[in-house]
Design a protein around this motif. Structure first.
Motif, PDB file in Angstrom:
ATOM      1  N   GLU A   4       0.836  -1.201   0.000  1.00 44.23           N
ATOM      2  CA  GLU A   4       0.000   0.000   0.000  1.00 44.23           C
ATOM      3  C   GLU A   4       0.869   1.249   0.000  1.00 44.23           C
ATOM      4  OE1 GLU A   4      -3.102  -0.591  -0.350  1.00 44.23           O
ATOM      5  OE2 GLU A   4      -2.923  -2.738   0.030  1.00 44.23           O
ATOM      6  N   TYR A   5       2.120   1.126  -0.407  1.00 41.74           N
ATOM      7  CA  TYR A   5       3.053   2.239  -0.258  1.00 41.74           C
ATOM      8  C   TYR A   5       2.586   3.489  -1.009  1.00 41.74           C
ATOM      9  CZ  TYR A   5       7.592   4.458   0.499  1.00 41.74           C
ATOM     10  OH  TYR A   5       8.583   5.304   0.889  1.00 41.74           O
ATOM     11  N   GLY A   6       1.938   3.284  -2.129  1.00 42.02           N
ATOM     12  CA  GLY A   6       1.433   4.428  -2.888  1.00 42.02           C
ATOM     13  C   GLY A   6       0.470   5.279  -2.078  1.00 42.02           C
ATOM     14  N   ASP A   7      -0.330   4.635  -1.232  1.00 39.27           N
ATOM     15  CA  ASP A   7      -1.270   5.378  -0.381  1.00 39.27           C
ATOM     16  C   ASP A   7      -0.518   6.248   0.626  1.00 39.27           C
ATOM     17  OD1 ASP A   7      -3.481   4.295  -1.620  1.00 39.27           O
ATOM     18  OD2 ASP A   7      -3.616   2.608  -0.229  1.00 39.27           O
ATOM     19  N   TYR A   8       0.642   5.777   1.053  1.00 42.62           N
ATOM     20  CA  TYR A   8       1.456   6.566   1.982  1.00 42.62           C
ATOM     21  C   TYR A   8       2.093   7.754   1.271  1.00 42.62           C
ATOM     22  CZ  TYR A   8       0.826   2.955   5.484  1.00 42.62           C
ATOM     23  OH  TYR A   8       0.266   2.104   6.396  1.00 42.62           O
ATOM     24  N   LEU A   9       2.621   7.503   0.077  1.00 37.17           N
ATOM     25  CA  LEU A   9       3.257   8.585  -0.686  1.00 37.17           C
ATOM     26  C   LEU A   9       2.245   9.679  -1.022  1.00 37.17           C
ATOM     27  CD1 LEU A   9       5.484   6.536  -3.175  1.00 37.17           C
ATOM     28  CD2 LEU A   9       6.189   7.653  -1.041  1.00 37.17           C
ATOM     29  N   ARG A  10       1.037   9.263  -1.371  1.00 33.66           N
ATOM     30  CA  ARG A  10       0.005  10.249  -1.706  1.00 33.66           C
ATOM     31  C   ARG A  10      -0.372  11.109  -0.501  1.00 33.66           C
ATOM     32  NH1 ARG A  10      -1.519   6.232  -5.305  1.00 33.66           N
ATOM     33  NH2 ARG A  10      -2.718   5.065  -3.767  1.00 33.66           N
ATOM     34  N   ARG A  11      -0.139  10.587   0.676  1.00 35.89           N
ATOM     35  CA  ARG A  11      -0.427  11.356   1.895  1.00 35.89           C
ATOM     36  C   ARG A  11       0.806  12.065   2.431  1.00 35.89           C
ATOM     37  NH1 ARG A  11      -4.026   7.368   1.427  1.00 35.89           N
ATOM     38  NH2 ARG A  11      -6.123   7.632   2.294  1.00 35.89           N
ATOM     39  N   GLY A  12       1.840  12.117   1.596  1.00 37.88           N
ATOM     40  CA  GLY A  12       3.013  12.904   1.973  1.00 37.88           C
ATOM     41  C   GLY A  12       3.960  12.226   2.932  1.00 37.88           C
ATOM     42  N   ALA A  13       3.943  10.901   2.958  1.00 37.08           N
ATOM     43  CA  ALA A  13       4.786  10.179   3.911  1.00 37.08           C
ATOM     44  C   ALA A  13       5.622   9.117   3.218  1.00 37.08           C
ATOM     45  CB  ALA A  13       3.916   9.516   4.983  1.00 37.08           C
ATOM     46  N   THR A  14       6.799   8.906   3.747  1.00 34.96           N
ATOM     47  CA  THR A  14       7.601   7.758   3.353  1.00 34.96           C
ATOM     48  C   THR A  14       7.728   6.826   4.561  1.00 34.96           C
ATOM     49  OG1 THR A  14       9.615   8.997   3.841  1.00 34.96           O
ATOM     50  CG2 THR A  14       8.895   8.923   1.540  1.00 34.96           C
ATOM     51  N   ILE A  15       8.227   5.648   4.325  1.00 30.08           N
ATOM     52  CA  ILE A  15       8.332   4.631   5.365  1.00 30.08           C
ATOM     53  C   ILE A  15       9.784   4.192   5.495  1.00 30.08           C
ATOM     54  CG2 ILE A  15       7.639   2.293   6.056  1.00 30.08           C
ATOM     55  CD1 ILE A  15       5.075   2.658   4.430  1.00 30.08           C
TER      56      ILE A  15
ATOM     57  N   ALA B  17      16.411  13.217  10.564  1.00 26.00           N
ATOM     58  CA  ALA B  17      16.168  14.646  10.309  1.00 26.00           C
ATOM     59  C   ALA B  17      16.154  14.939   8.811  1.00 26.00           C
ATOM     60  CB  ALA B  17      17.227  15.491  11.010  1.00 26.00           C
ATOM     61  N   ASP B  18      17.016  14.268   8.064  1.00 21.98           N
ATOM     62  CA  ASP B  18      17.045  14.485   6.610  1.00 21.98           C
ATOM     63  C   ASP B  18      15.783  13.921   5.965  1.00 21.98           C
ATOM     64  OD1 ASP B  18      19.509  15.684   6.808  1.00 21.98           O
ATOM     65  OD2 ASP B  18      20.614  13.827   6.400  1.00 21.98           O
ATOM     66  N   ALA B  19      15.348  12.767   6.432  1.00 26.36           N
ATOM     67  CA  ALA B  19      14.147  12.157   5.864  1.00 26.36           C
ATOM     68  C   ALA B  19      12.921  13.040   6.105  1.00 26.36           C
ATOM     69  CB  ALA B  19      13.936  10.772   6.459  1.00 26.36           C
ATOM     70  N   LEU B  20      12.855  13.658   7.271  1.00 26.67           N
ATOM     71  CA  LEU B  20      11.698  14.498   7.596  1.00 26.67           C
ATOM     72  C   LEU B  20      11.634  15.753   6.731  1.00 26.67           C
ATOM     73  CD1 LEU B  20      11.673  14.152  11.491  1.00 26.67           C
ATOM     74  CD2 LEU B  20       9.893  13.366   9.913  1.00 26.67           C
ATOM     75  N   LYS B  21      12.750  16.137   6.141  1.00 28.45           N
ATOM     76  CA  LYS B  21      12.718  17.285   5.230  1.00 28.45           C
ATOM     77  C   LYS B  21      11.857  16.992   4.005  1.00 28.45           C
ATOM     78  CE  LYS B  21      17.317  18.869   6.627  1.00 28.45           C
ATOM     79  NZ  LYS B  21      18.761  18.922   6.263  1.00 28.45           N
ATOM     80  N   GLY B  22      11.686  15.701   3.705  1.00 31.50           N
ATOM     81  CA  GLY B  22      10.884  15.317   2.546  1.00 31.50           C
ATOM     82  C   GLY B  22       9.422  15.079   2.859  1.00 31.50           C
ATOM     83  N   GLY B  23       9.030  15.200   4.132  1.00 30.96           N
ATOM     84  CA  GLY B  23       7.633  14.986   4.490  1.00 30.96           C
ATOM     85  C   GLY B  23       7.508  14.180   5.766  1.00 30.96           C
ATOM     86  N   ALA B  24       6.324  13.636   5.962  1.00 35.49           N
ATOM     87  CA  ALA B  24       6.071  12.836   7.165  1.00 35.49           C
ATOM     88  C   ALA B  24       6.821  11.509   7.065  1.00 35.49           C
ATOM     89  CB  ALA B  24       4.572  12.602   7.327  1.00 35.49           C
ATOM     90  N   MET B  25       7.018  10.889   8.218  1.00 31.88           N
ATOM     91  CA  MET B  25       7.723   9.603   8.270  1.00 31.88           C
ATOM     92  C   MET B  25       6.895   8.582   9.027  1.00 31.88           C
ATOM     93  SD  MET B  25      10.582   9.128   6.775  1.00 31.88           S
ATOM     94  CE  MET B  25      10.600   7.492   7.504  1.00 31.88           C
ATOM     95  N   VAL B  26       6.881   7.388   8.506  1.00 33.95           N
ATOM     96  CA  VAL B  26       6.299   6.260   9.230  1.00 33.95           C
ATOM     97  C   VAL B  26       7.455   5.320   9.576  1.00 33.95           C
ATOM     98  CG1 VAL B  26       4.688   4.325   9.160  1.00 33.95           C
ATOM     99  CG2 VAL B  26       4.122   6.472   7.990  1.00 33.95           C
ATOM    100  N   LEU B  27       7.751   5.212  10.853  1.00 35.55           N
ATOM    101  CA  LEU B  27       8.813   4.309  11.304  1.00 35.55           C
ATOM    102  C   LEU B  27       8.188   3.001  11.754  1.00 35.55           C
ATOM    103  CD1 LEU B  27      11.035   6.772  13.388  1.00 35.55           C
ATOM    104  CD2 LEU B  27      11.471   5.906  11.079  1.00 35.55           C
ATOM    105  N   VAL B  28       8.686   1.929  11.173  1.00 35.17           N
ATOM    106  CA  VAL B  28       8.169   0.597  11.494  1.00 35.17           C
ATOM    107  C   VAL B  28       9.264  -0.172  12.228  1.00 35.17           C
ATOM    108  CG1 VAL B  28       7.234  -1.542  10.570  1.00 35.17           C
ATOM    109  CG2 VAL B  28       6.744   0.630   9.428  1.00 35.17           C
ATOM    110  N   PHE B  29       9.026  -0.492  13.465  1.00 31.97           N
ATOM    111  CA  PHE B  29       9.977  -1.285  14.240  1.00 31.97           C
ATOM    112  C   PHE B  29       9.487  -2.732  14.232  1.00 31.97           C
ATOM    113  CE2 PHE B  29      10.137   3.015  15.875  1.00 31.97           C
ATOM    114  CZ  PHE B  29      11.495   3.256  16.026  1.00 31.97           C
TER     115      PHE B  29
END
Lengths: 189, 34
Positions: A4-15, B17-29
Motif C-alpha cells: 500500500e506504499y502508494g497510499d502513503y506517498l500520496r499522503r506525503g509520507a515515506t516509510i 532529520a534528513d528524511a523528515l525534510k521530505g515529508g512525514a515519516m512512518v517508522l516501522v519497528f
C-alpha cells in the motif's frame, strides 16, 4: 504496508523500517519481499530502538511498533504491539497521516529491483508463510470459540484477523515478486 | 523522537532529520533475527 506504499506517498509520507539485523540481512529481506522502502540496521538498539521506547529487553530486539512523525518531528501516532504479529491495519495509520494534510511525496514505488534470493537454512520461504498463517488463523478461530473469558476471546479473534491480513499481504507479495498468481499455497485477497 | 542516523540495506547513511525534510515519516519497528 509495502503493498500500500502508494497510499502513503500520496499522503506525503515515506516509510522506513528499523530492526536489529545487519545491513546484509536487511538487503536480503528487501529483495525477498520487494520492499519499496529501506530497512535500517540498529544492532543493539542503542541509536533508535531504545530511544524510541520500543525495546524488548527480554528478547533483546525491537517490540513491533509503528510511529508516525510529522515533518516537524512531532509524533502523531504510535502503536506498540504485544507480539510479533500484532500490527495495526494500514487504514489506521493512513487516518493519522490524513490529519497532517501533507502534499504527496514524489518517490519511486519500487526503487529496489527484485531478485530471487538464495534462502539460508533458517529461512521460511514465502509460500510456506501462507501455510503457517492459515494454521495460526484456524487455531485462533478455534480458541475464540472455546474461550470462556471475554478478553481471551477478543484477543483470539483479533489475532485471527491479523493472520488474515498477513495472508492477504503474502498473496500480494507473491503476485508482485513472481509476476504470476500464487501457486495455490498463498491466498489472494 | 530524537534524531538518529543508521545505515540502510545498502550500507548508505540514513538520518531521520534528513528524511523528515521530505515529508512525514512512518517508522516501522520489528523484531528481526528470524
Amino acid at each position: 504496508m509495502a503493498r500500500e506504499y502508494g497510499d502513503y506517498l500520496r499522503r506525503g509520507a515515506t516509510i522506513a523500517a528499523v530492526v536489529i539485523d545487519t545491513s546484509e540481512q536487511n538487503a536480503a529481506m528487501v529483495e525477498k519481499l520487494a520492499l519499496p522502502f529501506p530497512i535500517l540496521a540498529d544492532p543493539g538498539g542503542e541509536r533508535a530502538i531504545k530511544p524510541a521506547g520500543v525495546w524488548d529487553d527480554k528478547g533483546k530486539m525491537a517490540r513491533p511498533a509503528i510511529v508516525v512523525l510529522a515533518p516537524d518531528g512531532r509524533e502523531v501516532y504510535r502503536y506498540v504491539g504485544v507480539d510479533f504479529m500484532d500490527r495495526p491495519g494500514d487504514d489506521e495509520v493512513l487516518v493519522a497521516l490524513d490529519g497532517l494534510e501533507q502534499p504527496p511525496v514524489d518517490a519511486p514505488l519500487n526503487p529496489v529491483p527484485h531478485r530471487s534470493p538464495v534462502a539460508g537454512p533458517r529461512a521460511m520461504k514465502l509460500p510456506d508463510l501462507g501455510v503457517y498463517m492459515r494454521g495460526v488463523r484456524f487455531a485462533m478461530q478455534a480458541m475464540a470459540v472455546r474461550s470462556r473469558d471475554a478478553f481471551d476471546r477478543e484477543e483470539a479473534e483479533r489475532t485471527a484477523k491479523i493472520a488474515e491480513r498477513y495472508l492477504a499481504a503474502q498473496g500480494a507479495t507473491l503476485r508482485l515478486t513472481a509476476g504470476r498468481a500464487t501457486s495455490g499455497r498463498g491466498e489472494v485477497p | 523522537m530524537r534524531d538518529f542516523e543508521l545505515t540502510d540495506q545498502a550500507e548508505r547513511a540514513w538520518r531521520l532529520a534528513d528524511a523528515l525534510k521530505g515529508g512525514a515519516m512512518v517508522l516501522v519497528f520489528y523484531r528481526g533475527d528470524w
